[in-house]
Design a protein around this motif. Structure first.
Motif, short mmCIF file in Angstrom:
data_model
loop_
_atom_site.label_atom_id
_atom_site.label_comp_id
_atom_site.label_asym_id
_atom_site.label_seq_id
_atom_site.Cartn_x
_atom_site.Cartn_y
_atom_site.Cartn_z
N PRO A 187 38.99 24.79 58.11
CA PRO A 187 38.93 23.28 57.35
C PRO A 187 39.66 22.02 57.70
CG PRO A 187 39.61 24.82 56.19
CD PRO A 187 39.44 25.80 57.90
N GLU A 188 41.62 22.80 57.69
CA GLU A 188 42.59 21.18 58.19
C GLU A 188 42.48 20.35 56.53
OE1 GLU A 188 44.78 20.16 60.34
OE2 GLU A 188 44.35 22.10 61.75
N VAL A 189 42.31 20.86 55.76
CA VAL A 189 42.08 20.63 54.52
C VAL A 189 43.18 21.46 53.47
CG1 VAL A 189 39.76 20.95 53.30
CG2 VAL A 189 41.57 19.36 52.32
N ILE A 198 42.33 18.07 47.52
CA ILE A 198 40.65 18.06 47.41
C ILE A 198 40.67 16.53 46.30
CG2 ILE A 198 38.39 18.45 47.13
CD1 ILE A 198 39.25 20.88 48.79
N GLU A 199 39.72 15.55 46.60
CA GLU A 199 40.15 14.15 45.97
C GLU A 199 37.89 14.19 46.00
OE1 GLU A 199 39.91 11.85 43.83
OE2 GLU A 199 41.96 12.11 44.20
N LEU A 200 37.86 14.54 44.68
CA LEU A 200 36.37 14.30 44.43
C LEU A 200 35.61 12.91 43.31
CD1 LEU A 200 36.15 17.70 41.66
CD2 LEU A 200 35.84 16.93 43.92
N SER A 201 37.06 12.06 43.62
CA SER A 201 36.69 10.70 43.08
C SER A 201 36.25 9.93 44.68
CB SER A 201 37.89 10.24 42.17
OG SER A 201 38.84 9.66 43.31
N ILE A 207 25.34 19.53 43.55
CA ILE A 207 25.98 18.35 44.14
C ILE A 207 26.41 18.07 45.46
CG2 ILE A 207 27.81 16.86 43.77
CD1 ILE A 207 27.48 18.29 40.60
N ALA A 208 27.02 18.73 45.74
CA ALA A 208 27.61 19.35 47.68
C ALA A 208 26.73 18.72 48.66
CB ALA A 208 28.44 20.46 47.78
N LYS A 209 25.18 19.46 48.44
CA LYS A 209 24.09 19.85 49.61
C LYS A 209 24.04 18.52 49.63
CE LYS A 209 23.35 24.32 49.54
NZ LYS A 209 21.97 25.11 49.29
N SER A 210 23.93 17.37 48.58
CA SER A 210 22.72 15.96 47.75
C SER A 210 23.36 14.92 48.42
CB SER A 210 23.09 16.25 46.48
OG SER A 210 22.13 16.76 45.61
N ALA A 250 35.33 23.59 45.70
CA ALA A 250 34.82 25.35 47.06
C ALA A 250 34.06 24.99 48.37
CB ALA A 250 33.92 26.17 45.85
N ALA A 251 33.10 23.83 47.83
CA ALA A 251 31.54 23.43 49.38
C ALA A 251 33.13 22.89 49.96
CB ALA A 251 30.83 23.06 48.63
N MET A 252 33.41 21.87 49.23
CA MET A 252 34.43 20.73 50.40
C MET A 252 35.13 21.68 51.06
SD MET A 252 34.31 17.73 47.71
CE MET A 252 35.67 16.73 48.48
N PHE A 253 36.00 22.25 50.41
CA PHE A 253 37.39 22.93 51.27
C PHE A 253 36.61 23.56 53.13
CE2 PHE A 253 39.64 26.90 51.22
CZ PHE A 253 41.16 26.09 51.94
N LEU A 254 35.49 24.86 52.09
CA LEU A 254 34.40 25.35 53.35
C LEU A 254 34.16 24.12 53.65
CD1 LEU A 254 33.52 28.73 50.90
CD2 LEU A 254 35.40 28.44 52.46
N THR A 255 33.86 23.26 53.52
CA THR A 255 32.77 22.38 54.77
C THR A 255 34.45 21.13 55.41
OG1 THR A 255 32.58 21.06 53.27
CG2 THR A 255 30.51 21.91 53.72
N GLY A 256 35.55 21.85 55.46
CA GLY A 256 36.49 20.78 55.47
C GLY A 256 36.51 19.44 55.40
N SER A 257 36.17 19.30 53.64
CA SER A 257 35.71 17.35 53.79
C SER A 257 37.17 17.57 52.66
CB SER A 257 34.57 17.14 52.87
OG SER A 257 33.79 18.07 53.91
N ALA A 258 37.87 16.68 52.90
CA ALA A 258 38.40 16.44 51.75
C ALA A 258 38.39 15.44 50.48
CB ALA A 258 40.00 16.11 53.22
N THR A 259 37.70 14.11 51.32
CA THR A 259 36.88 13.53 50.40
C THR A 259 35.52 13.59 50.29
OG1 THR A 259 36.67 11.69 52.04
CG2 THR A 259 38.95 12.33 51.35
N ILE A 260 34.94 12.77 49.22
CA ILE A 260 33.78 12.43 49.26
C ILE A 260 32.78 11.83 50.65
CG2 ILE A 260 31.81 11.75 47.81
CD1 ILE A 260 33.49 14.28 46.49
N ALA A 261 33.96 11.34 51.21
CA ALA A 261 33.11 10.31 52.31
C ALA A 261 33.24 11.04 53.13
CB ALA A 261 34.11 9.89 52.36
N GLU A 262 34.06 11.89 53.93
CA GLU A 262 34.32 13.48 54.51
C GLU A 262 32.61 14.17 54.15
OE1 GLU A 262 37.82 14.49 55.14
OE2 GLU A 262 38.85 13.10 55.93
N LEU A 263 32.24 14.45 53.06
CA LEU A 263 32.04 15.72 52.86
C LEU A 263 29.76 15.16 53.57
CD1 LEU A 263 30.75 17.96 50.91
CD2 LEU A 263 30.28 16.89 49.07
N LYS A 264 30.00 13.36 52.90
CA LYS A 264 28.28 12.59 53.27
C LYS A 264 28.49 13.08 55.06
CE LYS A 264 28.54 8.86 49.94
NZ LYS A 264 28.45 7.63 50.05
#
Length: 357
Positions: free
Chosen positions: A45-47, A52-55, A296-299, A335-349
């Motif tokens: 994940p490199e994070v 991890i930033e949820l804002s 939320i993460a899937k959405s 947890a979902a963000m960590f396991l997808t390597g997403s440090a921010t909500i923008a990366e989760l998108k």
């Protein structure tokens, strides 16, 4: 003595909360469609989990995490404490809060404090006023709009779209003609962003395009999978008219579960935004059966800017676990963000998400 419109509306709003808490009014089955999707695991994940930033940002405002406390109530006596508790949580976590329909507050002055309390308890969190599509279609004047926005110091105005609910509601209004023209007038003059929100039957890409053309800043898809407001109103109808069968027994189950699954709404609107540059700034809220932070993460991976919940948070409030529930959802999301390597909500998108076969 004949009841006033305001008192009838207040009784209905109280009844809605009680039915949502104590009756089985969800859509049949796992109707959201979110369970058909899986986020792609990232083994490298490199994070750092702790970093991890949820804002994120919604309608130009920074919020603490991509979650909104969806429109629930207001306009009757017990709603004051419900809204105070919801607003206190919204302020603590810096998340948006929508109030219930403010029709009752336009019909009379009683119980306006049940709406005004949200700004008192949440002085800095985004709070959103709320009125129904039938009221917009019938024509709102500027004084009424100003009253709603001023009552809670609203940062935006939700217009809820509820044709299926109105169809089943004993006192429902099904006069929707001219709505889009009136909505266009409202978005041009409201002075705050307007959010078009379904109440549980979903918004298709076709309708989202028409709403965006009418000037809305965001759509809340409120897809099938959470509360069926047809079922809520059918409960109320049968209490009033127990012997009156309005619809064929063979048709009723389909009507009670009528709607577009939440995930399908997000897919369609995501395709619209990617395919047509003019719609890329349209905000998207995912609601309709959101149960946890994985939903939320899937959405968000499917194109939403944030998710929203009403029934699950209302039940948590009544169980005394509202803040704990929000915090567990935050943990799920991290947890979902960590396991997808997403440090921010923008990366989760941008996180890969696949439909199960």
């Amino acid at each position: 003595m004949q009841q006033s419109s305001a008192s009838i509306t207040a009784e209905r709003k109280h009844s809605h909360v009680e039915i949502c808490l104590h009756r089985e009014v969800r859509f049949d089955g796992a109707a959201t469609g979110l369970d058909a999707w899986v986020l792609e695991h990232n083994a490298a994940p490199e994070v750092d989990f702790a970093a991890i930033e949820l804002s994120t940002t919604f309608l130009g405002r920074r919020i603490g995490l991509p979650l909104m406390i969806s429109s629930m109530t207001g306009g009757y006596g017990q709603a004051l404490e419900l809204n105070r508790t919801l607003a206190t949580a919204a302020e603590k976590y810096s998340i948006p809060l929508g109030v219930g329909s403010m029709r009752q507050a336009l019909e009379g002055t009683a119980h306006r404090d049940s709406f005004a309390v949200v700004r008192q308890a949440a002085p800095t969190a985004p709070v959103y006023a709320n009125i129904g599509a039938p009221e917009v279609a019938s024509g709102l004047n500027r004084e009424q709009v100003s009253t709603m926005i001023g009552m809670i110091g609203a940062d935006a105005l939700i217009v809820h779209l509820n044709p299926a609910q109105e169809l089943f509601q004993p006192e429902g209004s099904t006069a929707f003609s001219g709505f889009l023209d009136r909505l266009n007038d409202l978005t041009a003059t409201a002075g705050v962003p307007v959010i078009a929100k379904e109440v549980g039957s979903g918004i298709s890409a076709r309708v989202a395009r028409r709403l965006a053309d009418a000037g809305v800043a965001a759509v809340d898809v409120a897809g099938a999978g959470g509360i069926s407001w047809q079922k809520v109103e059918e409960c109320r109808y049968l209490e009033k008219f127990p012997e009156d069968d309005r619809f064929s027994p063979s048709a009723l189950p389909e009507l009670l579960n009528w709607g577009i699954p939440t995930a399908a709404c997000l897919e369609g609107i995501g395709d619209l935004k990617r395919g047509e540059p003019g719609f890329r700034t349209l905000g998207v809220v995912a609601s309709g059966g959101i149960r946890n932070g994985i939903d939320i993460a899937k959405s968000i991976a499917l194109g939403a800017d944030l998710a929203a919940s009403a029934q699950q948070l209302l039940k948590a409030l009544h169980a005394g676990t509202l803040e704990r529930t929000i915090e567990t959802w935050m943990n799920d999301l991290r947890a979902a963000m960590f396991l997808t390597g997403s440090a921010t909500i923008a990366e989760l998108k941008q996180a890969p998400i696949h439909k199960k076969h």
